[in-house]
Design a protein around this motif. Structure first.
Motif, short mmCIF file in Angstrom:
data_model
loop_
_atom_site.label_atom_id
_atom_site.label_comp_id
_atom_site.label_asym_id
_atom_site.label_seq_id
_atom_site.Cartn_x
_atom_site.Cartn_y
_atom_site.Cartn_z
N ASP A 85 -141.19 32.79 56.51
CA ASP A 85 -142.26 33.79 56.88
C ASP A 85 -143.44 33.52 56.20
O ASP A 85 -144.52 33.52 56.96
CB ASP A 85 -141.72 35.32 56.85
N ILE A 86 -143.56 33.37 55.10
CA ILE A 86 -144.70 33.01 54.14
C ILE A 86 -145.26 31.53 54.68
O ILE A 86 -146.50 31.65 54.91
CB ILE A 86 -144.24 33.18 52.61
N ARG B 240 -147.40 31.63 57.87
CA ARG B 240 -148.51 32.20 57.86
C ARG B 240 -149.45 31.01 57.15
O ARG B 240 -150.61 30.91 57.22
CB ARG B 240 -148.72 33.43 56.92
N GLN B 241 -148.85 30.29 56.00
CA GLN B 241 -149.82 29.33 55.58
C GLN B 241 -150.12 28.12 56.25
O GLN B 241 -151.19 27.58 56.17
CB GLN B 241 -148.69 28.71 54.15
N GLU C 167 -153.43 28.69 57.91
CA GLU C 167 -154.75 29.07 57.16
C GLU C 167 -155.76 28.22 57.65
O GLU C 167 -155.84 27.13 57.95
CB GLU C 167 -154.34 29.17 55.78
N CYS D 136 -160.38 33.15 59.88
CA CYS D 136 -158.97 33.17 60.07
C CYS D 136 -158.43 33.32 61.21
O CYS D 136 -159.18 33.93 62.15
CB CYS D 136 -158.67 34.14 58.98
N ARG E 251 -154.44 37.17 64.75
CA ARG E 251 -152.99 36.82 65.22
C ARG E 251 -152.84 37.92 66.43
O ARG E 251 -152.13 37.58 67.16
CB ARG E 251 -152.42 37.44 63.87
#
Length: 206
Positions: free
Chosen positions: A34-35, A38-39, A42, A65, A68
Motif C-alpha cells: 500500500d505504501i 502511493r510512492q 509521487e 501531487c 486521488r
C-alpha cells in the motif's frame, strides 16, 4: 536472496498491527504494498507522468501531487480506464516491492500485500501468512474504524477475496478475532518458525 513471508488478510483483519508487532519485537523489515502504491505516483515518477499523459494535468492538485479523488472518480465510471490504470501501475508496484525486498537486512522480510489473492502475488513469497478473522468481526471493525454504515462495510468485504480463498493459499495463519494481547504469543511462535525455515533454505543451498 531474503526469505520472504507474505502477509495478507481482508479489510480490518489487523495486518498493520501484526506487521508492527513483528517489527517492534524482532526488528523484522517490512515492505508494504500500500505504501509503495502511493510512492509510485509521487511527483516526478514514471507512474504519475503516465497518469497525467492519460488524463491531463487537471488530475493533479495545485501542489503537483495526484488528486486521488479525481482519479477514483474517473476509473470508477470507466472499466477501461480502471484496467489501463492497473496495467500501468501494477508492474511498477511489483518491481519496487522486489527492489525493497532485496534491500532487507533482517532474518526474513515481511511483504505486506492486502490484495495478494486478487493479484496472484503469492508467487513473490516463500511463505504466506494469512491474518484470519470472521466476516462479522471485519464488518464491525470497519464500521468503527472508518465511520461507515454496515452496508458500506459489507460492500467492501464482499469486493475482496473471501475468507476461504485467502485460507487456501495460507502456509501459516494468525487468528485475530479477539484482543490484541492474543497476537503476541502467535507472533513469537511464528518468528521462531520463520527463522528456522530461512536457515533450512540456506542449508539446502550450500
Amino acid at each position: 536472496m531474503p526469505f520472504v513471508v507474505g502477509l495478507t488478510g481482508g479489510i480490518a483483519s489487523g495486518k498493520t498491527t501484526v506487521a508492527d508487532l513483528f517489527h517492534q519485537n524482532f526488528a523484522i523489515d517490512i515492505v508494504d504494498a500500500d505504501i509503495i502504491a502511493r510512492q509510485v505516483v509521487e511527483p516526478n515518477t514514471e507512474g504519475l507522468d503516465a497518469i497525467v499523459g492519460k488524463f491531463g494535468a487537471d488530475i493533479l492538485q495545485d501542489d503537483g501531487c495526484l488528486n486521488r479523488r479525481k482519479l477514483r472518480e474517473k476509473v470508477f465510471s470507466s472499466p477501461q480506464d480502471k484496467q489501463w490504470l492497473n496495467d500501468t501501475l501494477h508492474p511498477l508496484i511489483r518491481s519496487e516491492m522486489a527492489h525493497q525486498v532485496e534491500l532487507a537486512q533482517s532474518d526474513y522480510v515481511l511483504l505486506v500485500i492486502p490484495l495478494m489473492v486478487e493479484g496472484g502475488l503469492q508467487s513473490m513469497t516463500d511463505c504466506v501468512l494469512v491474518i484470519d478473522v470472521d466476516e462479522e468481526t471485519q464488518i464491525t471493525r470497519t464500521m468503527q474504524r472508518d465511520n461507515v454504515s454496515r452496508e458500506q462495510a459489507l460492500n467492501i468485504v464482499n469486493s475482496q477475496a473471501n475468507r476461504q480463498e485467502r485460507l487456501a493459499i495460507a502456509d501459516e495463519i494468525i487468528k485475530n478475532n479477539g484482543h490484541t494481547d492474543s497476537l503476541l504469543p502467535q507472533i513469537e511462535a511464528l518468528h521462531a518458525r520463520f527463522v528456522a525455515l530461512r536457515k533450512n533454505r540456506q542449508q539446502g543451498t550450500l
